[in-house]
Write a protein that holds these residues in place. Structure first.
Motif, PDB file in Angstrom:
ATOM      1  N   ILE A 256       0.848  -1.217   0.000  1.00 49.94           N
ATOM      2  CA  ILE A 256       0.000   0.000   0.000  1.00 49.94           C
ATOM      3  C   ILE A 256       0.874   1.254   0.000  1.00 49.94           C
ATOM      4  O   ILE A 256       0.459   2.312  -0.466  1.00 49.94           O
ATOM      5  CB  ILE A 256      -0.936  -0.016   1.225  1.00 49.94           C
ATOM      6  CG1 ILE A 256      -1.832  -1.257   1.185  1.00 49.94           C
ATOM      7  CG2 ILE A 256      -1.774   1.255   1.290  1.00 49.94           C
ATOM      8  CD1 ILE A 256      -2.728  -1.400   2.400  1.00 49.94           C
ATOM      9  N   GLY A 257       2.093   1.129   0.507  1.00 52.60           N
ATOM     10  CA  GLY A 257       2.974   2.299   0.592  1.00 52.60           C
ATOM     11  C   GLY A 257       3.621   2.706  -0.707  1.00 52.60           C
ATOM     12  O   GLY A 257       4.289   3.739  -0.766  1.00 52.60           O
TER      13      GLY A 257
ATOM     14  N   TRP B  73       8.221   4.831  -2.005  1.00 50.51           N
ATOM     15  CA  TRP B  73       7.531   4.047  -0.970  1.00 50.51           C
ATOM     16  C   TRP B  73       7.623   4.767   0.369  1.00 50.51           C
ATOM     17  O   TRP B  73       8.666   5.359   0.717  1.00 50.51           O
ATOM     18  CB  TRP B  73       8.170   2.668  -0.847  1.00 50.51           C
ATOM     19  CG  TRP B  73       7.480   1.769   0.150  1.00 50.51           C
ATOM     20  CD1 TRP B  73       6.412   0.972  -0.072  1.00 50.51           C
ATOM     21  CD2 TRP B  73       7.840   1.594   1.529  1.00 50.51           C
ATOM     22  NE1 TRP B  73       6.055   0.305   1.076  1.00 50.51           N
ATOM     23  CE2 TRP B  73       6.931   0.667   2.077  1.00 50.51           C
ATOM     24  CE3 TRP B  73       8.832   2.129   2.353  1.00 50.51           C
ATOM     25  CZ2 TRP B  73       6.986   0.267   3.412  1.00 50.51           C
ATOM     26  CZ3 TRP B  73       8.892   1.730   3.682  1.00 50.51           C
ATOM     27  CH2 TRP B  73       7.970   0.808   4.197  1.00 50.51           C
TER      28      TRP B  73
ATOM     29  N   PRO C  44       2.791   2.274   5.071  1.00 48.07           N
ATOM     30  CA  PRO C  44       1.393   2.207   4.596  1.00 48.07           C
ATOM     31  C   PRO C  44       0.431   3.107   5.366  1.00 48.07           C
ATOM     32  O   PRO C  44      -0.597   3.520   4.826  1.00 48.07           O
ATOM     33  CB  PRO C  44       1.026   0.730   4.778  1.00 48.07           C
ATOM     34  CG  PRO C  44       2.330   0.008   4.779  1.00 48.07           C
ATOM     35  CD  PRO C  44       3.308   0.942   5.412  1.00 48.07           C
TER      36      PRO C  44
END
Length: 302
Positions: free
Chosen positions: A70-71, A100, A103
């Motif tokens: 998700i990050g 990145w 998250p």
């Protein structure tokens, strides 16, 4: 101090501490591979009568690794990502490529490219109270992403509203046109008006971290209800201005002609003949039709 007098704290952009996305992608793939190996190996151990803990730990590790995905986010040229942690601004990442962050950190993409807006035609009153229709074209971009995101609710809508407000302000400073006085007009001084409009918009939009690179009027006309009357007035003022310059030039030329005739001794004119020559020269110089010369074959005084 009451709440209504508390000044708003201005945000300022700062660099965020993001990570290289390709490196994190490699790490996450390695972790997923290890988790998959752990599941396969744990199943074998469980089939042999061992504990299934290895399988469970590997599955949990795989799920957590997928959550890390998700990050990931991508940044294209002339883009920025505003990073927040539970509502707190942690910086803006402008490094291009795959990036990145953790998250649980928020990510808000903001374009810092140039935007072009052609405003709608609006009706305003110029300096003399005449209703006119104007429109403008504005090139703008986000300079401070923190101000654009946190200091206004919707910076794009804010820009649209302030463009109309700035156009009304600048349009009311000057008359549409002027033939009598030497002053700045909307029609006759486009460079000055455009510079004022750009400065006005930059001042208004600085609160949203937006800078205006170019602003110019694209439409300027009298409102339809007075267009005919103002056109006739404009034509009349133009004729008067042209006639004034013509008369001033004719008087100067007549004066030069009389001085030259007297200085060179070409002809000696009394007051009556001088007045007649002045009259004839003024008619020739100021007349709208071609002159038909009359040749006097006798004496000048006959």
């Amino acid at each position: 101090m009451s709440e209504e007098h508390i000044p708003m704290v201005r945000s300022h952009e700062k660099a965020a501490s993001g990570f290289n996305g390709f490196l994190m992608l490699f790490v996450s793939l390695v972790l997923l591979g290890l988790c998959a190996f752990g599941v396969i190996n744990g199943v074998r151990i469980a089939d042999a009568g061992g504990s299934p803990a290895t399988v469970l730990l590997s599955i949990v590790g795989g799920v957590l690794t997928l959550i890390l995905w998700i990050g990931f986010y991508m940044i294209q040229p002339n883009q920025g990502v505003v990073i927040t942690l539970f509502g707190e601004y942690r910086g803006t990442d402008r490094t291009e490529g795959l990036r990145w962050v953790w998250p649980w950190m928020g990510k808000n993409k903001v374009s810092v490219r140039s935007h072009n807006i052609h405003s709608e035609r609006i009706k305003i009153n110029d300096k003399r109270g005449n209703p006119i229709d104007v429109a403008c074209n504005v090139v703008w971009r986000v300079k401070d992403t923190a101000q654009a995101v946190f200091d206004v609710d919707d910076y794009k809508e804010f820009v649209n509203i302030q463009i109309e407000a700035g156009l009304r302000t600048v349009g009311a400073r000057h008359p549409y046109d002027d033939f009598e006085e030497d002053e700045t007009t909307l029609r006759g001084s486009p460079d000055v008006v455009n510079s004022e409009l750009q400065a006005e918009l930059n001042e208004r939009l600085s609160a949203a971290g937006v800078v205006v690179d170019e602003a110019s009027l694209t439409h300027l006309a009298y409102a339809s209800e007075i267009a005919g009357a103002m056109l006739r007035r404009q034509q009349a003022e133009a004729v008067i201005a042209a006639r004034t310059k013509l008369v001033i030039g004719a008087v100067s030329m007549v004066e030069m002609a009389l001085e030259k005739l007297s200085a060179d001794g070409i002809v000696d004119l009394d007051n009556e003949r001088r007045a007649a020559m002045v009259s004839n020269l003024m008619v020739v110089l100021c007349g709208e039709r071609d002159v038909n010369p009359v040749v006097n074959a006798g004496s000048l005084y006959q």
